[in-house]
Scaffold this active site. Structure first.
Site, PDB file in Angstrom:
ATOM      1  N   THR A  90      22.200   5.668   3.634  1.00  0.00           N
ATOM      2  CA  THR A  90      21.861   4.777   4.733  1.00  0.00           C
ATOM      3  C   THR A  90      21.124   3.559   4.203  1.00  0.00           C
ATOM      4  O   THR A  90      20.315   3.670   3.297  1.00  0.00           O
ATOM      5  CB  THR A  90      21.019   5.491   5.826  1.00  0.00           C
ATOM      6  N   TYR A 115      36.140   1.601  20.356  1.00  0.00           N
ATOM      7  CA  TYR A 115      35.553   2.942  20.131  1.00  0.00           C
ATOM      8  C   TYR A 115      36.622   4.013  20.051  1.00  0.00           C
ATOM      9  O   TYR A 115      36.538   4.943  19.247  1.00  0.00           O
ATOM     10  CB  TYR A 115      34.519   3.269  21.223  1.00  0.00           C
ATOM     11  N   HIS A 173      21.985   8.690  17.095  1.00  0.00           N
ATOM     12  CA  HIS A 173      22.718   7.528  17.605  1.00  0.00           C
ATOM     13  C   HIS A 173      23.871   7.933  18.506  1.00  0.00           C
ATOM     14  O   HIS A 173      24.709   7.091  18.856  1.00  0.00           O
ATOM     15  CB  HIS A 173      23.226   6.656  16.446  1.00  0.00           C
ATOM     16  N   VAL A 195      27.776   8.922  14.162  1.00  0.00           N
ATOM     17  CA  VAL A 195      28.359   9.312  15.454  1.00  0.00           C
ATOM     18  C   VAL A 195      29.713   9.988  15.225  1.00  0.00           C
ATOM     19  O   VAL A 195      30.382  10.373  16.176  1.00  0.00           O
ATOM     20  CB  VAL A 195      28.510   8.082  16.375  1.00  0.00           C
TER      21      VAL A 195
HETATM   22  P1  OAD Z   1      25.369   1.205   6.471  1.00  0.00           P
HETATM   23  O1  OAD Z   1      26.806   0.816   6.383  1.00  0.00           O
HETATM   24  O2  OAD Z   1      24.340   0.205   6.933  1.00  0.00           O
HETATM   25  O3  OAD Z   1      24.874   1.754   5.049  1.00  0.00           O
HETATM   26  C1  OAD Z   1      25.657   2.684   4.357  1.00  0.00           C
HETATM   27  C2  OAD Z   1      24.879   3.138   3.143  1.00  0.00           C
HETATM   28  O4  OAD Z   1      25.641   4.143   2.479  1.00  0.00           O
HETATM   29  C3  OAD Z   1      24.645   2.011   2.137  1.00  0.00           C
HETATM   30  O5  OAD Z   1      23.309   2.083   1.671  1.00  0.00           O
HETATM   31  C4  OAD Z   1      25.656   2.328   1.018  1.00  0.00           C
HETATM   32  O6  OAD Z   1      25.181   1.905  -0.264  1.00  0.00           O
HETATM   33  C5  OAD Z   1      25.689   3.839   1.088  1.00  0.00           C
HETATM   34  N1  OAD Z   1      26.910   4.462   0.552  1.00  0.00           N
HETATM   35  C6  OAD Z   1      28.156   3.940   0.456  1.00  0.00           C
HETATM   36  N2  OAD Z   1      29.008   4.855  -0.082  1.00  0.00           N
HETATM   37  C7  OAD Z   1      28.272   5.998  -0.298  1.00  0.00           C
HETATM   38  C8  OAD Z   1      28.561   7.284  -0.833  1.00  0.00           C
HETATM   39  N3  OAD Z   1      29.799   7.610  -1.253  1.00  0.00           N
HETATM   40  N4  OAD Z   1      27.546   8.200  -0.914  1.00  0.00           N
HETATM   41  C9  OAD Z   1      26.286   7.868  -0.507  1.00  0.00           C
HETATM   42  N5  OAD Z   1      25.952   6.660   0.007  1.00  0.00           N
HETATM   43  C10 OAD Z   1      26.934   5.740   0.102  1.00  0.00           C
HETATM   44  O7  OAD Z   1      25.309   2.487   7.409  1.00  0.00           O
HETATM   45  P2  OAD Z   1      24.004   3.128   8.046  1.00  0.00           P
HETATM   46  O8  OAD Z   1      22.792   2.898   7.228  1.00  0.00           O
HETATM   47  O9  OAD Z   1      24.335   4.547   8.376  1.00  0.00           O
HETATM   48  O10 OAD Z   1      23.871   2.555  14.438  1.00  0.00           O
HETATM   49  O11 OAD Z   1      23.860   2.331   9.436  1.00  0.00           O
HETATM   50  C11 OAD Z   1      22.855   2.812  10.300  1.00  0.00           C
HETATM   51  C12 OAD Z   1      23.217   2.452  11.685  1.00  0.00           C
HETATM   52  O12 OAD Z   1      23.446   1.030  11.784  1.00  0.00           O
HETATM   53  C13 OAD Z   1      24.497   3.065  12.207  1.00  0.00           C
HETATM   54  O13 OAD Z   1      24.292   4.395  12.650  1.00  0.00           O
HETATM   55  C14 OAD Z   1      24.759   2.166  13.387  1.00  0.00           C
HETATM   56  C15 OAD Z   1      24.285   0.815  12.884  1.00  0.00           C
HETATM   57  O14 OAD Z   1      23.474   0.186  13.845  1.00  0.00           O
HETATM   58  C16 OAD Z   1      24.443   2.673  15.686  1.00  0.00           C
HETATM   59  O15 OAD Z   1      25.632   2.681  15.854  1.00  0.00           O
HETATM   60  C17 OAD Z   1      23.448   2.796  16.765  1.00  0.00           C
END
Ligand code: OAD
Length: 290
Positions: free
Chosen positions: A219, A75, A133, A117
């Protein structure tokens, strides 16, 4: 009809229908253009001894209990990556919209829910923000009971420039305390659940039940509360604008319900103009100055 015309119509219809907030939901994708690896992207792993761990294995209370120094080291490294990053055009566009609405007395019509975060929304100036989160810049006592407001503290500056692979010594681990009690990162782990005091669970759901529309940015839809938010908005027939280079469960909802649009592309490409369209739809020209 161009993408912009279609989105303009969706926004105008949504904001004319009721006076609920425009609810923004962001994930790691909005910070990708700031150089922070997304969660499930190819950002690699963390080596412990001879073993490679993926984020989903390390980001758990069980792993922390088993190897607190290793989880803290990971972290502290990720925190250093976040601190070295700067907010990008997507973060800044959300701040500009919030401030324009605030300046016109319409601040209640803006709400941001972020899974990130990394603290970039907050550093950019976003205020009406719920970090569901947690925040990698903060720590809280390990022994805190779930559902009680955590006594949070900033992580001390002596840990700011943590390098990949740098290991916390037992003596350093012992200094990570809040009010004398052993501390942990203030981040929601995979084997933990949301609550209201620390992660705004009920508030985020209530905002979804009042929202005029939802804008989802970057996301993958792998987490519980964000998906609940999207389904609560969809069940009320309210539209969602989904911004992502790839289709995801959120864009799937707009396809299935016919309410909203999927803008394939990056946050930097689409968030600024979508925010401008929302400001235009909400405020007549003479009220847009801030
Ligand atoms: P992910 O890594 O799962 O997804 C990232 C998303 O961003 C994907 O859909 C990509 O296609 C998209 N992406 C990539 N580059 C991008 C850009 N330049 N512009 C827009 N979108 C783009 O990340 P999260 O969905 O945020 O939770 O993950 C959600 C949670 O999963 C995190 O907060 C974490 C994890 O569990 C905790 O830490 C509690």
């Amino acid at each position: 009809m161009s993408g912009h015309d279609e989105v303009r119509e969706i926004i105008a219809g949504a904001l004319a229908a009721d006076d609920g907030p425009v609810l923004f939901l962001t994930g790691a994708g909005i910070s990708a253009e700031s150089g922070i690896p997304t969660f499930r992207g190819p950002e690699g792993y963390w080596r412990v001894g001879s073993r490679n761990y993926h984020p989903q294995e390390l980001a758990t209370f069980a792993s922390f209990r088993e190897m607190p120094a290793e989880v803290w080291s990971w972290y502290l490294y990720r925190r250093a990556v976040c601190r070295a990053a700067e907010p990008n055009a997507g973060h800044r566009a959300l701040v500009a919209l919030e401030q324009t609405l605030d300046g016109a007395g319409e601040g209640e019509r803006f709400r941001l829910v972020t899974q990130n975060v990394d603290g970039l929304h907050q550093r950019a100036g976003s205020r009406r923000t719920w970090a569901i989160h947690g925040n990698i810049d903060e720590m809280r006592p390990v022994a805190e009971r779930h559902g009680t407001p955590a006594r949070r503290a900033p992580i001390p500056a002596r840990f700011d420039d943590w390098r990949k692979g740098q290991r916390l010594t037992p003596a350093e681990l012992d200094t990570l305390r809040v009010e004398g009690k052993a501390a942990r990162p203030h981040v929601l782990w995979f084997d933990e659940s949301y609550d209201e005091p620390n992660f705004h669970f009920e508030s985020a759901r209530r905002a979804a039940q009042r929202a005029s529309m939802l804008v989802v940015v970057g996301t993958s839809g792998a987490t519980n509360l964000p998906m609940q938010i999207a389904l609560l908005v969809a069940r009320r027939g309210r539209p969602a604008i989904v911004i992502d280079p790839a289709p995801n469960p959120f864009s799937e909802i707009t396809t299935q319900t016919g309410h909203g649009a999927f803008l394939r592309g990056t946050a930097g490409e689409h968030v600024p103009w979508v925010c401008d369209e929302i400001a235009t739809a909400l405020l007549p020209a003479d009220r847009r100055e801030r």
